[in-house]
Design a protein around this motif. Structure first.
Motif, PDB file in Angstrom:
ATOM      1  N   HIS A  37       0.827  -1.209   0.000  1.00 12.32           N
ATOM      2  CA  HIS A  37       0.000   0.000   0.000  1.00 12.32           C
ATOM      3  C   HIS A  37       0.863   1.262   0.000  1.00 12.32           C
ATOM      4  CE1 HIS A  37      -3.965   1.873   0.431  1.00 12.32           C
ATOM      5  NE2 HIS A  37      -3.314   2.807   1.110  1.00 12.32           N
ATOM      6  N   MET A  40       2.223   1.944  -3.391  1.00 10.45           N
ATOM      7  CA  MET A  40       1.180   2.536  -4.248  1.00 10.45           C
ATOM      8  C   MET A  40       1.014   4.027  -3.948  1.00 10.45           C
ATOM      9  SD  MET A  40      -0.103   0.628  -6.502  1.00 10.45           S
ATOM     10  CE  MET A  40       0.752  -0.882  -6.920  1.00 10.45           C
ATOM     11  N   MET A  47       3.259  10.492  -9.527  1.00 13.68           N
ATOM     12  CA  MET A  47       2.425  10.928 -10.661  1.00 13.68           C
ATOM     13  C   MET A  47       2.088  12.416 -10.521  1.00 13.68           C
ATOM     14  SD  MET A  47       2.281   8.260 -12.504  1.00 13.68           S
ATOM     15  CE  MET A  47       0.919   7.954 -13.614  1.00 13.68           C
ATOM     16  N   PHE A  94      -1.403 -10.053 -13.529  1.00 12.00           N
ATOM     17  CA  PHE A  94      -0.956  -9.084 -12.525  1.00 12.00           C
ATOM     18  C   PHE A  94       0.492  -8.679 -12.805  1.00 12.00           C
ATOM     19  CE2 PHE A  94       0.426  -7.591  -8.357  1.00 12.00           C
ATOM     20  CZ  PHE A  94      -0.697  -6.940  -7.864  1.00 12.00           C
ATOM     21  N   CYS A 131      -1.434   2.095 -14.995  1.00  8.29           N
ATOM     22  CA  CYS A 131      -1.956   2.072 -13.618  1.00  8.29           C
ATOM     23  C   CYS A 131      -3.438   1.689 -13.646  1.00  8.29           C
ATOM     24  CB  CYS A 131      -1.834   3.438 -12.941  1.00  8.29           C
ATOM     25  SG  CYS A 131      -0.214   4.233 -13.072  1.00  8.29           S
ATOM     26  N   CYS A 134      -4.444  -2.082 -14.263  1.00 12.27           N
ATOM     27  CA  CYS A 134      -4.351  -2.990 -13.121  1.00 12.27           C
ATOM     28  C   CYS A 134      -5.441  -2.669 -12.097  1.00 12.27           C
ATOM     29  CB  CYS A 134      -2.968  -2.943 -12.469  1.00 12.27           C
ATOM     30  SG  CYS A 134      -2.744  -4.294 -11.287  1.00 12.27           S
ATOM     31  N   HIS A 135      -5.680  -1.405 -11.876  1.00 13.38           N
ATOM     32  CA  HIS A 135      -6.693  -1.025 -10.880  1.00 13.38           C
ATOM     33  C   HIS A 135      -8.077  -1.527 -11.273  1.00 13.38           C
ATOM     34  CE1 HIS A 135      -3.929   2.462  -9.405  1.00 13.38           C
ATOM     35  NE2 HIS A 135      -3.624   1.304  -8.857  1.00 13.38           N
ATOM     36  N   ARG A 139      -8.177  -4.005  -8.323  1.00 15.73           N
ATOM     37  CA  ARG A 139      -8.232  -3.283  -7.046  1.00 15.73           C
ATOM     38  C   ARG A 139      -9.405  -3.691  -6.153  1.00 15.73           C
ATOM     39  NH1 ARG A 139      -6.812   2.989  -6.491  1.00 15.73           N
ATOM     40  NH2 ARG A 139      -8.048   3.124  -8.377  1.00 15.73           N
ATOM     41  N   TYR A 142      -8.986  -7.152  -4.816  1.00 17.55           N
ATOM     42  CA  TYR A 142      -7.887  -7.164  -3.845  1.00 17.55           C
ATOM     43  C   TYR A 142      -8.409  -6.738  -2.478  1.00 17.55           C
ATOM     44  CZ  TYR A 142      -3.268  -5.737  -1.944  1.00 17.55           C
ATOM     45  OH  TYR A 142      -2.136  -5.573  -1.183  1.00 17.55           O
ATOM     46  N   ARG A 143      -9.178  -5.678  -2.469  1.00 19.46           N
ATOM     47  CA  ARG A 143      -9.692  -5.171  -1.184  1.00 19.46           C
ATOM     48  C   ARG A 143     -10.652  -6.159  -0.542  1.00 19.46           C
ATOM     49  NH1 ARG A 143     -10.082   1.190  -2.510  1.00 19.46           N
ATOM     50  NH2 ARG A 143      -7.930   1.562  -1.910  1.00 19.46           N
ATOM     51  N   ASP A 151     -12.351   2.765  -0.588  1.00 21.35           N
ATOM     52  CA  ASP A 151     -12.288   4.236  -0.455  1.00 21.35           C
ATOM     53  C   ASP A 151     -13.626   4.853  -0.814  1.00 21.35           C
ATOM     54  OD1 ASP A 151     -10.465   4.819  -3.613  1.00 21.35           O
ATOM     55  OD2 ASP A 151     -12.080   3.468  -3.038  1.00 21.35           O
TER      56      ASP A 151
HETATM   57  C1  HEC Z   1      -0.040  -4.765 -10.864  1.00 21.54           C
HETATM   58  C2  HEC Z   1      -1.174  -4.028 -10.394  1.00 21.54           C
HETATM   59  C3  HEC Z   1      -1.076  -2.564 -10.111  1.00 21.54           C
HETATM   60  C4  HEC Z   1      -0.394  -1.613 -10.823  1.00 21.54           C
HETATM   61  C5  HEC Z   1       0.420  -1.786 -12.098  1.00 21.54           C
HETATM   62  C6  HEC Z   1      -0.618  -0.353 -10.152  1.00 21.54           C
HETATM   63  N1  HEC Z   1      -1.407  -0.542  -9.054  1.00 21.54           N
HETATM   64 FE1  HEC Z   1      -1.957   0.902  -7.727  1.00 21.54          FE
HETATM   65  N2  HEC Z   1      -3.011  -0.490  -6.660  1.00 21.54           N
HETATM   66  C7  HEC Z   1      -3.104  -1.824  -6.961  1.00 21.54           C
HETATM   67  C8  HEC Z   1      -3.905  -2.484  -5.956  1.00 21.54           C
HETATM   68  C9  HEC Z   1      -4.222  -3.971  -5.901  1.00 21.54           C
HETATM   69  C10 HEC Z   1      -4.297  -1.491  -5.038  1.00 21.54           C
HETATM   70  C11 HEC Z   1      -5.129  -1.644  -3.762  1.00 21.54           C
HETATM   71  C12 HEC Z   1      -4.156  -1.686  -2.595  1.00 21.54           C
HETATM   72  C13 HEC Z   1      -4.780  -1.531  -1.248  1.00 21.54           C
HETATM   73  O1  HEC Z   1      -5.995  -1.334  -1.143  1.00 21.54           O
HETATM   74  O2  HEC Z   1      -4.005  -1.618  -0.273  1.00 21.54           O
HETATM   75  C14 HEC Z   1      -3.707  -0.261  -5.511  1.00 21.54           C
HETATM   76  C15 HEC Z   1      -3.826   0.967  -4.847  1.00 21.54           C
HETATM   77  C16 HEC Z   1      -3.254   2.155  -5.256  1.00 21.54           C
HETATM   78  C17 HEC Z   1      -3.293   3.382  -4.498  1.00 21.54           C
HETATM   79  C18 HEC Z   1      -3.866   3.556  -3.110  1.00 21.54           C
HETATM   80  C19 HEC Z   1      -5.029   4.457  -3.007  1.00 21.54           C
HETATM   81  C20 HEC Z   1      -6.267   3.883  -3.580  1.00 21.54           C
HETATM   82  O3  HEC Z   1      -7.112   4.680  -3.982  1.00 21.54           O
HETATM   83  O4  HEC Z   1      -6.443   2.654  -3.659  1.00 21.54           O
HETATM   84  C21 HEC Z   1      -2.631   4.331  -5.239  1.00 21.54           C
HETATM   85  C22 HEC Z   1      -2.401   5.799  -4.873  1.00 21.54           C
HETATM   86  C23 HEC Z   1      -2.155   3.671  -6.429  1.00 21.54           C
HETATM   87  N3  HEC Z   1      -2.538   2.348  -6.406  1.00 21.54           N
HETATM   88  C24 HEC Z   1      -1.424   4.285  -7.429  1.00 21.54           C
HETATM   89  C25 HEC Z   1      -0.897   3.629  -8.552  1.00 21.54           C
HETATM   90  C26 HEC Z   1      -0.183   4.299  -9.618  1.00 21.54           C
HETATM   91  C27 HEC Z   1       0.058   5.791  -9.705  1.00 21.54           C
HETATM   92  C28 HEC Z   1       0.188   3.325 -10.490  1.00 21.54           C
HETATM   93  C29 HEC Z   1       0.949   3.473 -11.777  1.00 21.54           C
HETATM   94  C30 HEC Z   1       2.157   4.251 -11.769  1.00 21.54           C
HETATM   95  C31 HEC Z   1      -0.295   2.056  -9.962  1.00 21.54           C
HETATM   96  N4  HEC Z   1      -0.953   2.296  -8.793  1.00 21.54           N
HETATM   97  C32 HEC Z   1      -0.093   0.849 -10.584  1.00 21.54           C
HETATM   98  C33 HEC Z   1      -2.540  -2.466  -8.037  1.00 21.54           C
HETATM   99  C34 HEC Z   1      -1.724  -1.865  -8.999  1.00 21.54           C
END
Ligand code: HEC
Length: 151
Positions: A37, A40, A47, A94, A131, A134-135, A139, A142-143, A151
């Motif tokens: 987390h 992320m 960004m 993933f 980003c 994957c989300h 996402r 995952y939660r 959120d």
């Molecule tokens: C391979 C998968 C994957 C990629 C690629 C990825 N994310 Fe995520 N991201 C996740 C997952 C799964 C969560 C949920 C994590 C959690 O809830 O703890 C997450 C959560 C987040 C969060 C936390 C806040 C929220 O609203 O959930 C942020 C900020 C974020 N990502 C930013 C990014 C950014 C910016 C990029 C690209 C540069 C990116 N992520 C690329 C899988 C990914």
């Protein structure tokens, strides 16, 4: 970070995570992996830094934040195992999204070094799509899996 090392690590996780994945989609009640987390959140901050750099045509700033995204740390092994157990049969997908983000960020860093604003913005768009891909795919599942707050 060296690509082949990264790939090797994921393959090791695949082997380790296989048993968990095969046991199905049981929720993991250990809470959402903390380091993942944090990584992320850091990606999100970078960004913002890239956007600011573009606004000011400060390409060095763009390149620095893009490099930081491209070389973002990996979560510790214990978390990677849990995440791979979550991904289960989708683990290759993933991993592919993760790779795409690393590559898009490296391309953005290269473009920033070139200083062509329009090409930089195109490369940034590609990174954002990485980003988003994957989300949208992982996402919410995952939660749910880690029973973490939405959120
Ligand atoms: C391979 C998968 C994957 C990629 C690629 C990825 N994310 Fe995520 N991201 C996740 C997952 C799964 C969560 C949920 C994590 C959690 O809830 O703890 C997450 C959560 C987040 C969060 C936390 C806040 C929220 O609203 O959930 C942020 C900020 C974020 N990502 C930013 C990014 C950014 C910016 C990029 C690209 C540069 C990116 N992520 C690329 C899988 C990914």
């Amino acid at each position: 970070m060296n690509m082949s090392n990264r790939f090797g690590a994921w393959v090791a996780i695949l082997a380790l995570g296989g048993a968990g994945a095969a046991s199905g989609v049981l929720a993991d009640e250990g809470g959402a992996p903390h380091e993942f987390h944090e990584i992320m959140e850091d990606l999100g901050d970078h960004m913002v830094g890239i956007t600011e750099g573009i606004t000011h045509e400060d390409w060095i700033r763009v390149a620095e934040h893009a490099e930081a995204v491209a070389n973002h740390p990996r979560p510790p092994m214990t978390e990677r195992v849990r995440i791979m157990a979550f991904a289960g049969t989708e683990v290759a997908q993933f991993k592919k999204y993760d790779n795409e983000v690393h590559e898009a960020a490296a391309t953005l860093a290269d473009e920033a070094a070139g200083g062509d604003g329009s090409a930089i913005i195109t490369a940034f768009g590609r990174l954002q799509n990485g980003c988003l891909d994957c989300h949208t795919t992982f996402r919410s599942a995952y939660r749910e899996h880690f029973l973490s707050a939405a959120d």
